[in-house]
Design a protein around this motif. Structure first.
Motif, short mmCIF file in Angstrom:
data_model
loop_
_atom_site.label_atom_id
_atom_site.label_comp_id
_atom_site.label_asym_id
_atom_site.label_seq_id
_atom_site.Cartn_x
_atom_site.Cartn_y
_atom_site.Cartn_z
N ALA A 22 -6.60 19.29 -41.25
CA ALA A 22 -5.20 19.00 -41.62
C ALA A 22 -4.26 19.28 -40.45
O ALA A 22 -3.32 18.52 -40.20
N LEU A 23 -4.49 20.37 -39.73
CA LEU A 23 -3.66 20.67 -38.57
C LEU A 23 -3.85 19.64 -37.47
O LEU A 23 -2.89 19.27 -36.78
N ASN A 24 -5.06 19.14 -37.31
CA ASN A 24 -5.33 18.10 -36.33
C ASN A 24 -4.56 16.82 -36.68
O ASN A 24 -3.96 16.18 -35.80
N VAL A 25 -4.59 16.44 -37.94
CA VAL A 25 -3.85 15.25 -38.38
C VAL A 25 -2.34 15.46 -38.21
O VAL A 25 -1.62 14.57 -37.74
N ILE A 84 11.78 17.28 -37.29
CA ILE A 84 10.37 17.04 -37.63
C ILE A 84 9.51 18.25 -37.26
O ILE A 84 8.70 18.72 -38.06
N TYR A 85 9.69 18.77 -36.04
CA TYR A 85 8.90 19.92 -35.62
C TYR A 85 9.27 21.15 -36.44
O TYR A 85 8.41 21.98 -36.74
N GLY A 86 10.54 21.30 -36.79
CA GLY A 86 10.94 22.43 -37.63
C GLY A 86 10.34 22.35 -39.02
O GLY A 86 9.88 23.36 -39.57
N ALA A 87 10.31 21.15 -39.59
CA ALA A 87 9.70 20.99 -40.91
C ALA A 87 8.19 21.26 -40.85
O ALA A 87 7.63 21.90 -41.75
N GLY A 90 7.77 25.05 -40.43
CA GLY A 90 8.08 25.71 -41.70
C GLY A 90 6.99 25.52 -42.73
O GLY A 90 6.65 26.44 -43.48
N SER A 91 6.42 24.33 -42.76
CA SER A 91 5.32 24.06 -43.71
C SER A 91 4.09 24.89 -43.37
O SER A 91 3.47 25.47 -44.26
N LEU A 96 0.63 29.54 -44.53
CA LEU A 96 0.02 30.78 -44.06
C LEU A 96 0.46 31.98 -44.89
O LEU A 96 -0.35 32.87 -45.17
N LYS A 97 1.73 32.02 -45.29
CA LYS A 97 2.19 33.13 -46.13
C LYS A 97 1.54 33.10 -47.50
O LYS A 97 1.19 34.14 -48.06
#
Length: 125
Positions: A22-25, A84-87, A90-91, A96-97
């Protein structure tokens, strides 16, 4: 976007976890948006100069308008990419939390389950 689209069709490797996939995508989508917006900005600025020149304005006014329009386009692209990078950040932080909270709850619950009775007395491992 097509490479991210086709990336979803390929199967995950055996040693790859879903989170890594998912992080790769997500990174692929962010890179695609970044490259596309920067290229669109460059093409817009190149086309803008020919549009300004076609009106044959006063050179000072033409330069002022060109700089103002180029700054406006740059600020739009920068704001959009920052959003976009902030979203995305944040996601990822939110996921992670939640994972951390679930892991902590699992340890607490797992600690309660470890208390077993061995020989009619409580036994803690």
């Amino acid at each position: 976007m097509w490479d991210a689209f086709f990336m979803s069709f390929r199967s995950m490797r055996r040693d790859e976890k879903f989170v890594e996939y998912a992080l790769n995508v997500l990174m692929q989508v962010l890179v695609n948006f970044s490259m596309g917006l920067v290229l669109a900005l460059v093409m817009f600025v190149i086309g803008l100069w020919s549009i300004v020149r076609s009106y044959q304005p006063n050179p000072i006014v033409a330069l002022f308008f060109f700089v103002a329009a180029a700054c406006a386009a740059f600020s739009f692209v920068a704001t959009y990419l920052l959003a976009i990078y902030g979203a995305a950040a944040g996601s990822v932080y939110g996921v992670l939390k939640v994972a951390e909270t679930n892991a902590r709850a699992g340890r607490i619950q797992g600690g309660r389950q470890q208390r077993q009775y061995v020989g009619n007395r409580p036994h803690y491992d």
